[in-house]
Design a protein around this motif. Sequence first.
Motif, PDB file in Angstrom:
ATOM      1  N   ARG A   7     -52.480  -3.587  10.470  1.00  0.00           N
ATOM      2  CA  ARG A   7     -51.298  -4.198   9.882  1.00  0.00           C
ATOM      3  C   ARG A   7     -50.356  -3.073   9.474  1.00  0.00           C
ATOM      4  NH1 ARG A   7     -49.409  -5.600   4.975  1.00  0.00           N
ATOM      5  NH2 ARG A   7     -51.292  -4.929   3.916  1.00  0.00           N
ATOM      6  N   CYS A   8     -49.118  -3.222   9.867  1.00  0.00           N
ATOM      7  CA  CYS A   8     -48.129  -2.182   9.590  1.00  0.00           C
ATOM      8  C   CYS A   8     -47.818  -2.127   8.092  1.00  0.00           C
ATOM      9  CB  CYS A   8     -46.862  -2.466  10.391  1.00  0.00           C
ATOM     10  SG  CYS A   8     -45.573  -1.259  10.087  1.00  0.00           S
ATOM     11  N   ASP A   9     -47.871  -0.929   7.542  1.00  0.00           N
ATOM     12  CA  ASP A   9     -47.554  -0.774   6.117  1.00  0.00           C
ATOM     13  C   ASP A   9     -46.046  -0.863   5.877  1.00  0.00           C
ATOM     14  OD1 ASP A   9     -50.184  -0.441   5.547  1.00  0.00           O
ATOM     15  OD2 ASP A   9     -50.117   1.734   5.529  1.00  0.00           O
ATOM     16  N   ARG A  10     -45.312  -0.687   6.934  1.00  0.00           N
ATOM     17  CA  ARG A  10     -43.860  -0.606   6.794  1.00  0.00           C
ATOM     18  C   ARG A  10     -43.191  -1.984   6.905  1.00  0.00           C
ATOM     19  NH1 ARG A  10     -40.522   3.503  10.584  1.00  0.00           N
ATOM     20  NH2 ARG A  10     -38.414   2.915  10.007  1.00  0.00           N
ATOM     21  N   CYS A  11     -43.540  -2.711   7.981  1.00  0.00           N
ATOM     22  CA  CYS A  11     -42.888  -4.012   8.174  1.00  0.00           C
ATOM     23  C   CYS A  11     -43.877  -5.165   7.996  1.00  0.00           C
ATOM     24  CB  CYS A  11     -42.226  -4.079   9.547  1.00  0.00           C
ATOM     25  SG  CYS A  11     -43.373  -4.122  10.934  1.00  0.00           S
ATOM     26  N   GLY A  12     -45.152  -4.834   7.839  1.00  0.00           N
ATOM     27  CA  GLY A  12     -46.141  -5.879   7.562  1.00  0.00           C
ATOM     28  C   GLY A  12     -46.624  -6.631   8.784  1.00  0.00           C
ATOM     29  N   GLU A  26     -49.613   3.130  16.484  1.00  0.00           N
ATOM     30  CA  GLU A  26     -48.340   2.892  15.812  1.00  0.00           C
ATOM     31  C   GLU A  26     -47.924   1.441  15.961  1.00  0.00           C
ATOM     32  OE1 GLU A  26     -45.100   4.218  19.159  1.00  0.00           O
ATOM     33  OE2 GLU A  26     -45.858   5.762  17.819  1.00  0.00           O
ATOM     34  N   CYS A  27     -47.112   1.008  15.032  1.00  0.00           N
ATOM     35  CA  CYS A  27     -46.652  -0.375  15.016  1.00  0.00           C
ATOM     36  C   CYS A  27     -45.794  -0.659  16.248  1.00  0.00           C
ATOM     37  CB  CYS A  27     -45.860  -0.613  13.739  1.00  0.00           C
ATOM     38  SG  CYS A  27     -45.077  -2.226  13.673  1.00  0.00           S
ATOM     39  N   PRO A  28     -46.085  -1.749  16.965  1.00  0.00           N
ATOM     40  CA  PRO A  28     -45.296  -2.088  18.157  1.00  0.00           C
ATOM     41  C   PRO A  28     -43.891  -2.568  17.809  1.00  0.00           C
ATOM     42  CG  PRO A  28     -46.884  -3.815  17.701  1.00  0.00           C
ATOM     43  CD  PRO A  28     -47.182  -2.693  16.737  1.00  0.00           C
ATOM     44  N   ALA A  29     -43.695  -2.931  16.564  1.00  0.00           N
ATOM     45  CA  ALA A  29     -42.385  -3.456  16.165  1.00  0.00           C
ATOM     46  C   ALA A  29     -41.447  -2.365  15.669  1.00  0.00           C
ATOM     47  CB  ALA A  29     -42.566  -4.512  15.088  1.00  0.00           C
ATOM     48  N   CYS A  30     -41.986  -1.450  14.856  1.00  0.00           N
ATOM     49  CA  CYS A  30     -41.095  -0.444  14.266  1.00  0.00           C
ATOM     50  C   CYS A  30     -41.576   0.973  14.535  1.00  0.00           C
ATOM     51  CB  CYS A  30     -40.948  -0.688  12.762  1.00  0.00           C
ATOM     52  SG  CYS A  30     -42.440  -0.334  11.813  1.00  0.00           S
ATOM     53  N   GLN A  31     -42.652   1.108  15.314  1.00  0.00           N
ATOM     54  CA  GLN A  31     -43.178   2.426  15.697  1.00  0.00           C
ATOM     55  C   GLN A  31     -43.639   3.266  14.518  1.00  0.00           C
ATOM     56  OE1 GLN A  31     -40.226   1.297  17.626  1.00  0.00           O
ATOM     57  NE2 GLN A  31     -41.981   0.467  18.707  1.00  0.00           N
TER      58      GLN A  31
HETATM   59 ZN   LIG Z   1     -43.998  -2.006  11.625  1.00  0.00          ZN
END
Ligand SMILES: [Zn+2]
Length: 75
Positions: A7-12, A26-31
Amino acid sequence: MPIFEYRCDRCGKPFEELVFGDAAVECPACQSKAVTKQFSVPARPMAGRAAAPVPACESGMPSSGCCGGGACHQR
Ligand SMILES: [Zn+2]
């Protein structure tokens, strides 16, 4: 083949990632590489916490050396 749920810590955003060796996740949404590994993937037959290959991550180890394989990039 190890499939982990993060789970992304940045965008959730929750996502699953195949982890090869020490590949960075890395997050596929915000890298963002600030992701938290989850242990709730139903596809894994041995998803029990005791059987987790990298138990150190879950218990909040220091960021340096966490997981040992470089797959964990918590900050
Ligand atoms: Zn993210």
